[in-house]
Design a protein around this motif. Structure first.
Motif, PDB file in Angstrom:
ATOM      1  N   GLY A  49       0.834  -1.206   0.000  1.00  0.00           N
ATOM      2  CA  GLY A  49       0.000   0.000   0.000  1.00  0.00           C
ATOM      3  C   GLY A  49       0.862   1.246   0.000  1.00  0.00           C
ATOM      4  O   GLY A  49       1.962   1.264  -0.565  1.00  0.00           O
ATOM      5  N   LEU A  76       3.211  -1.371  -7.274  1.00  0.00           N
ATOM      6  CA  LEU A  76       2.002  -0.889  -7.932  1.00  0.00           C
ATOM      7  C   LEU A  76       2.318   0.322  -8.800  1.00  0.00           C
ATOM      8  O   LEU A  76       3.212   1.112  -8.468  1.00  0.00           O
ATOM      9  CB  LEU A  76       0.954  -0.512  -6.891  1.00  0.00           C
ATOM     10  CG  LEU A  76       0.383  -1.667  -6.059  1.00  0.00           C
ATOM     11  CD1 LEU A  76      -0.510  -1.115  -4.953  1.00  0.00           C
ATOM     12  CD2 LEU A  76      -0.384  -2.644  -6.937  1.00  0.00           C
ATOM     13  N   GLY A  78       2.568   3.849 -10.135  1.00  0.00           N
ATOM     14  CA  GLY A  78       2.584   5.064  -9.332  1.00  0.00           C
ATOM     15  C   GLY A  78       3.591   5.040  -8.215  1.00  0.00           C
ATOM     16  O   GLY A  78       3.940   6.087  -7.664  1.00  0.00           O
ATOM     17  N   TYR A  91      -5.730   4.474 -12.988  1.00  0.00           N
ATOM     18  CA  TYR A  91      -5.635   3.751 -11.720  1.00  0.00           C
ATOM     19  C   TYR A  91      -6.931   3.005 -11.383  1.00  0.00           C
ATOM     20  O   TYR A  91      -7.172   2.676 -10.224  1.00  0.00           O
ATOM     21  CB  TYR A  91      -5.256   4.713 -10.593  1.00  0.00           C
ATOM     22  CG  TYR A  91      -3.877   5.293 -10.764  1.00  0.00           C
ATOM     23  CD1 TYR A  91      -2.777   4.754 -10.117  1.00  0.00           C
ATOM     24  CD2 TYR A  91      -3.663   6.371 -11.635  1.00  0.00           C
ATOM     25  CE1 TYR A  91      -1.508   5.263 -10.301  1.00  0.00           C
ATOM     26  CE2 TYR A  91      -2.398   6.900 -11.821  1.00  0.00           C
ATOM     27  CZ  TYR A  91      -1.324   6.340 -11.157  1.00  0.00           C
ATOM     28  OH  TYR A  91      -0.065   6.853 -11.350  1.00  0.00           O
ATOM     29  N   VAL A  96      -5.269  -1.825 -12.811  1.00  0.00           N
ATOM     30  CA  VAL A  96      -4.322  -2.294 -11.801  1.00  0.00           C
ATOM     31  C   VAL A  96      -4.336  -3.819 -11.712  1.00  0.00           C
ATOM     32  O   VAL A  96      -3.287  -4.455 -11.544  1.00  0.00           O
ATOM     33  CB  VAL A  96      -4.636  -1.646 -10.444  1.00  0.00           C
ATOM     34  CG1 VAL A  96      -3.696  -2.166  -9.372  1.00  0.00           C
ATOM     35  CG2 VAL A  96      -4.528  -0.121 -10.537  1.00  0.00           C
ATOM     36  N   PHE A 124      -3.788  -0.143   0.447  1.00  0.00           N
ATOM     37  CA  PHE A 124      -4.326  -0.070  -0.914  1.00  0.00           C
ATOM     38  C   PHE A 124      -4.220  -1.416  -1.619  1.00  0.00           C
ATOM     39  O   PHE A 124      -5.059  -1.769  -2.464  1.00  0.00           O
ATOM     40  CB  PHE A 124      -3.578   0.981  -1.738  1.00  0.00           C
ATOM     41  CG  PHE A 124      -4.126   2.379  -1.612  1.00  0.00           C
ATOM     42  CD1 PHE A 124      -5.432   2.677  -1.949  1.00  0.00           C
ATOM     43  CD2 PHE A 124      -3.319   3.416  -1.153  1.00  0.00           C
ATOM     44  CE1 PHE A 124      -5.940   3.960  -1.842  1.00  0.00           C
ATOM     45  CE2 PHE A 124      -3.811   4.709  -1.035  1.00  0.00           C
ATOM     46  CZ  PHE A 124      -5.127   4.984  -1.381  1.00  0.00           C
ATOM     47  N   VAL A 128      -6.695  -3.876  -4.146  1.00  0.00           N
ATOM     48  CA  VAL A 128      -6.284  -4.465  -5.425  1.00  0.00           C
ATOM     49  C   VAL A 128      -6.601  -5.955  -5.458  1.00  0.00           C
ATOM     50  O   VAL A 128      -7.157  -6.465  -6.442  1.00  0.00           O
ATOM     51  CB  VAL A 128      -4.778  -4.225  -5.667  1.00  0.00           C
ATOM     52  CG1 VAL A 128      -4.310  -4.975  -6.916  1.00  0.00           C
ATOM     53  CG2 VAL A 128      -4.485  -2.727  -5.807  1.00  0.00           C
ATOM     54  N   PRO A 255       2.474   8.233  -6.162  1.00  0.00           N
ATOM     55  CA  PRO A 255       1.709   7.514  -5.138  1.00  0.00           C
ATOM     56  C   PRO A 255       0.394   8.189  -4.765  1.00  0.00           C
ATOM     57  O   PRO A 255      -0.601   7.512  -4.497  1.00  0.00           O
ATOM     58  CB  PRO A 255       2.676   7.491  -3.950  1.00  0.00           C
ATOM     59  CG  PRO A 255       4.033   7.552  -4.565  1.00  0.00           C
ATOM     60  CD  PRO A 255       3.880   8.438  -5.757  1.00  0.00           C
ATOM     61  N   GLN A 257      -1.630   9.631  -6.608  1.00  0.00           N
ATOM     62  CA  GLN A 257      -2.685   9.376  -7.590  1.00  0.00           C
ATOM     63  C   GLN A 257      -3.667   8.323  -7.087  1.00  0.00           C
ATOM     64  O   GLN A 257      -4.829   8.301  -7.490  1.00  0.00           O
ATOM     65  CB  GLN A 257      -2.076   8.933  -8.926  1.00  0.00           C
ATOM     66  CG  GLN A 257      -1.315  10.028  -9.671  1.00  0.00           C
ATOM     67  CD  GLN A 257      -2.234  11.159 -10.090  1.00  0.00           C
ATOM     68  OE1 GLN A 257      -2.533  12.061  -9.295  1.00  0.00           O
ATOM     69  NE2 GLN A 257      -2.713  11.106 -11.319  1.00  0.00           N
ATOM     70  N   TRP A 258      -3.202   7.442  -6.206  1.00  0.00           N
ATOM     71  CA  TRP A 258      -4.104   6.430  -5.652  1.00  0.00           C
ATOM     72  C   TRP A 258      -5.222   7.076  -4.835  1.00  0.00           C
ATOM     73  O   TRP A 258      -6.356   6.593  -4.841  1.00  0.00           O
ATOM     74  CB  TRP A 258      -3.306   5.436  -4.812  1.00  0.00           C
ATOM     75  CG  TRP A 258      -2.601   4.449  -5.680  1.00  0.00           C
ATOM     76  CD1 TRP A 258      -1.427   4.637  -6.354  1.00  0.00           C
ATOM     77  CD2 TRP A 258      -3.061   3.147  -6.017  1.00  0.00           C
ATOM     78  NE1 TRP A 258      -1.118   3.517  -7.085  1.00  0.00           N
ATOM     79  CE2 TRP A 258      -2.098   2.589  -6.890  1.00  0.00           C
ATOM     80  CE3 TRP A 258      -4.168   2.389  -5.666  1.00  0.00           C
ATOM     81  CZ2 TRP A 258      -2.230   1.309  -7.419  1.00  0.00           C
ATOM     82  CZ3 TRP A 258      -4.301   1.108  -6.176  1.00  0.00           C
ATOM     83  CH2 TRP A 258      -3.345   0.585  -7.044  1.00  0.00           C
ATOM     84  N   TYR A 259      -4.911   8.151  -4.146  1.00  0.00           N
ATOM     85  CA  TYR A 259      -5.952   8.881  -3.415  1.00  0.00           C
ATOM     86  C   TYR A 259      -6.827   9.673  -4.387  1.00  0.00           C
ATOM     87  O   TYR A 259      -8.056   9.696  -4.254  1.00  0.00           O
ATOM     88  CB  TYR A 259      -5.310   9.836  -2.409  1.00  0.00           C
ATOM     89  CG  TYR A 259      -4.670   9.125  -1.241  1.00  0.00           C
ATOM     90  CD1 TYR A 259      -5.400   8.840  -0.091  1.00  0.00           C
ATOM     91  CD2 TYR A 259      -3.337   8.724  -1.285  1.00  0.00           C
ATOM     92  CE1 TYR A 259      -4.821   8.180   0.987  1.00  0.00           C
ATOM     93  CE2 TYR A 259      -2.753   8.065  -0.215  1.00  0.00           C
ATOM     94  CZ  TYR A 259      -3.501   7.793   0.912  1.00  0.00           C
ATOM     95  OH  TYR A 259      -2.928   7.129   1.964  1.00  0.00           O
ATOM     96  N   SER A 265     -12.241   4.885  -8.966  1.00  0.00           N
ATOM     97  CA  SER A 265     -12.295   3.469  -8.590  1.00  0.00           C
ATOM     98  C   SER A 265     -13.642   3.116  -7.967  1.00  0.00           C
ATOM     99  O   SER A 265     -14.193   2.039  -8.223  1.00  0.00           O
ATOM    100  CB  SER A 265     -11.158   3.152  -7.607  1.00  0.00           C
ATOM    101  OG  SER A 265      -9.904   3.334  -8.234  1.00  0.00           O
TER     102      SER A 265
END
Length: 349
Positions: A49, A76, A78, A91, A96, A124, A128, A255, A257-259, A265
């Motif tokens: 994560g 992952l 990013g 993302y 992913v 995170f 996935v 990283p 970008q996941w938020y 998502s």
């Protein structure tokens, strides 16, 4: 201490592949043959994560290899050595999960019936592996979630919109990270300080939800507690050096970008909102995890069967916060190995 095998390129292979223009980095390790023609027990994939990359598993990888498993630990997209697309649409769960199986197939190319893998997901990474169970269930032998028990899709308010409303009352890291150009600028040049502070705050040595006592508009560095000087009981200066070097190299834009993709998502997961995970499910959590306390509703452990068809085991690690695989390594390893023993005994390859 870092197991010296982690730096041994003859034992731990570092590889890159490209999928649809995105270069992905991962590490893989094979067990020593246990007999003539004997191969690994199976393949286990460790999915990290934030703020992590493959190295977060550096204590677990040798353990699993010694137990006879082929191990794959991807970065992952990013994060770490993988590319960081600038578009949040890159993302989505489908993208992913396709990354994940592209890496798996690079290690063990599909031929005839593809090998089913065991997926382990943390933070995170838990989202996935749960997405993989929905999108590619025939390719997953079993799934082990760590800390995060499920991914919520219910309700009509997207998560970032909901976070913005909460952030009008008090500091919330989800909203802070979601604002483009803010956190990556604030954290530039403060990588080690941030990593130390957030690791300490997420541990059982601090009550993470106390950061919510800070008012709206607070910088994350100011909301986090000051971390004591290393080494700690559960983290060495050498280990933090590795994290600092990697995040100083990459920065935090990728990283985060996941938020910033959380709403994208959330909408994509509406496709299987009313479906439960059909893959055999194991859950390992720590007694002082702030995610379980503050981000999954009331009594999340009583809701597992709403999200997973086949809940096999729920196991706890005492005296640890969110980073249980670092804070309580031996206890976490014992629980993971117990799950794997049950998988080996009861679930066909």
């Amino acid at each position: 201490m870092i197991d010296p095998r982690i730096h041994d390129e003859s034992w731990l292979q570092r590889r890159h592949i490209e999928r649809d223009g995105v270069r992905l980095h991962y590490v893989t390790a094979e067990p020593e043959p246990s007999g003539e023609g004997a191969g690994p027990i199976g393949t286990i994939v460790l999915v990290h994560g934030f703020p992590h990359f493959w190295f977060t598993w550096h204590r677990m990888i040798p353990l699993l290899v010694d137990a006879g498993w082929r191990v794959i630990a991807p970065d992952l997209r990013g994060m770490g050595g993988s590319d960081a697309p600038a578009d949040v649409e890159a993302y989505t769960p489908r993208e992913v999960v396709d990354d994940l199986f592209a890496v798996i197939d690079d290690v063990s190319p599909r031929g005839g019936a593809a090998e089913k893998v065991v997926l382990v997901g943390f933070d995170f990474g838990a989202g996935v592996v749960y997405d993989a169970c929905h999108l590619e269930p025939d390719r997953v032998r079993a799934v082990i979630g760590m800390e995060n028990p499920f991914v919520g899709t219910a309700g009509s308010v997207p998560p970032l919109e909901g976070s913005a409303m909460i952030a009008e009352k008090h500091f919330l890291h989800l909203h802070y990270f979601a604002q483009p150009g803010v956190a990556e600028v604030d954290l530039k040049g403060h990588e080690r300080d941030f990593l130390a502070r957030v690791f300490w705050a997420l541990s059982a040595d601090f009550h993470y939800l106390d950061v919510w006592q800070h008012p709206p508009g607070t910088r994350y560095l100011d909301a986090l507690p000051e971390a004591p000087q290393l080494p700690w009981r559960w983290l060495s200066a050498e280990e933090l050096d590795v994290y600092e070097k990697e995040y100083t190299r990459t920065g935090f834009a990728g990283p985060l970008q996941w938020y910033r993709a959380m709403d994208v998502s959330w909408r994509a997961r509406k496709e299987f909102e009313r479906q439960t995970n059909p893959v055999p499910y194991y859950f390992v959590y720590s007694e002082h995890d702030p995610d379980l306390e503050g981000f999954h509703g009331r009594e999340p452990l009583k809701k597992l069967d709403r999200h997973h068809d086949d809940v096999r085991q729920v196991r706890s690690v005492p005296r640890a916060g969110h980073l249980m695989h670092l804070e309580a390594t031996e206890d976490t390893h014992r629980e993971i190995l117990a799950c794997l023993a049950d998988i080996t005994a009861t679930i066909p390859e």
